[in-house]
Design an enzyme around this catalytic site. Structure first.
Site, PDB file in Angstrom:
ATOM      1  N   LYS A   1       6.976   7.031   0.248  1.00  0.00           N
ATOM      2  CA  LYS A   1       6.164   7.999  -0.500  1.00  0.00           C
ATOM      3  C   LYS A   1       6.296   9.356   0.191  1.00  0.00           C
ATOM      4  O   LYS A   1       5.979   9.493   1.376  1.00  0.00           O
ATOM      5  CB  LYS A   1       4.716   7.515  -0.499  1.00  0.00           C
ATOM      6  CG  LYS A   1       3.843   8.114  -1.579  1.00  0.00           C
ATOM      7  CD  LYS A   1       2.473   7.439  -1.527  1.00  0.00           C
ATOM      8  CE  LYS A   1       1.559   7.890  -2.610  1.00  0.00           C
ATOM      9  NZ  LYS A   1       0.170   7.444  -2.361  1.00  0.00           N
TER      10      LYS A   1
HETATM   11  C1  E4P Z   1      -1.878   7.853  -5.229  1.00  0.00           C
HETATM   12  O1  E4P Z   1      -0.858   7.361  -4.829  1.00  0.00           O
HETATM   13  C2  E4P Z   1      -2.989   8.290  -4.371  1.00  0.00           C
HETATM   14  O2  E4P Z   1      -3.074   7.384  -3.288  1.00  0.00           O
HETATM   15  C3  E4P Z   1      -4.330   8.246  -5.057  1.00  0.00           C
HETATM   16  O3  E4P Z   1      -4.235   7.787  -6.392  1.00  0.00           O
HETATM   17  C4  E4P Z   1      -5.175   9.451  -4.876  1.00  0.00           C
HETATM   18  O4  E4P Z   1      -6.411   9.251  -5.545  1.00  0.00           O
HETATM   19  P1  E4P Z   1      -7.683  10.171  -5.286  1.00  0.00           P
HETATM   20  O5  E4P Z   1      -7.452  11.494  -5.928  1.00  0.00           O
HETATM   21  O6  E4P Z   1      -8.823   9.429  -5.933  1.00  0.00           O
HETATM   22  O7  E4P Z   1      -7.827  10.291  -3.785  1.00  0.00           O
END
Ligand code: E4P
Length: 209
Positions: free
Chosen positions: A84
């Site tokens: 990622k």
């Molecule tokens: C995605 O990969 C992120 O980990 C996540 O969806 C972020 O979500 P949030 O905006 O609720 O922190």
């Protein structure tokens, strides 16, 4: 259509994975910190459970560092690894090098169709638009999914930052290939007051046979 869990809480993930409805897990440094564990402990436990696709976020100061740290993860965690990377110049440079080696990359923190196009040109397997964070900032998160879909990019759209069950079905309807959801959202997807009411009546009537 696939559902991922967005969490680093291994106990919660493992019990939901046993439903057979979950195809992968996304993590980020904030979720790992919240779990109170080291990233490698979280990843190893998820791999032991058999989870095939785990997004592991890499932090670094430049493209070379992103690349070498990513390669370390691939060496350690094998085919369970999805790297990622952020949608920055250095993140996308590293993405291109990794995807040229057929390594899955999830480009995260996507907030515009233009970013999605660049990530796709860099070979990203997944691009992650953050729907809830768009909405938090008075922007239309769901429209972003539709706009990205309309670009015709080849990367799969992984809708992220989803905060409720309704957002999941809307994201799929607008063209998301995958939705990643917190465990609480997954649990709430089962629920409907009319299901509970109907079931209560059917169970009662069944006893009267
Ligand atoms: C995605 O990969 C992120 O980990 C996540 O969806 C972020 O979500 P949030 O905006 O609720 O922190």
């Amino acid at each position: 259509m696939k559902l991922f869990l967005d969490s680093a809480d291994t106990d919660a993930i493992v019990s939901r994975y046993q439903t057979g409805l979950i195809a992968g897990v996304t993590t980020n440094p904030t979720l790992i910190k919240k779990s109170g564990r080291e990233p490698q402990d979280v990843y190893n436990e998820l791999i032991k459970t058999g989870i095939p696709d785990i997004s592991m976020e890499i932090t670094a100061d430049n493209a070379d560092e992103f690349f070498s740290r990513s390669m370390g993860h691939v060496k350690t965690y094998g085919d369970h690894t999805t790297i990622k990377l952020p949608c920055s110049v250095d993140g996308l440079k590293a993405c291109k090098r990794l995807s040229d080696l057929n390594i899955r990359v999830n480009v995260t923190l996507i907030f515009s169709p233009a970013q999605a196009v660049l990530a796709s040109l860099a070979g990203a397997t997944y691009i992650s638009p953050f729907i809830g964070r768009m909405d938090d900032n008075s922007l239309d998160g769901m429209k972003l999914i539709n706009d990205i879909k309309n670009t015709g990019i080849s990367s799969q759209i992984l809708a992220a930052s989803l905060r409720d069950p309704q957002s999941v079905s809307t994201a799929f309807a607008l063209g998301a290939d995958i939705c990643t959801v917190p465990v609480s959202v997954f649990d709430n997807m089962y629920k409907h007051v009319l299901t509970d009411k109907g079931l209560e009546q059917f169970n009662k009537d069944a006893l009267d046979f």
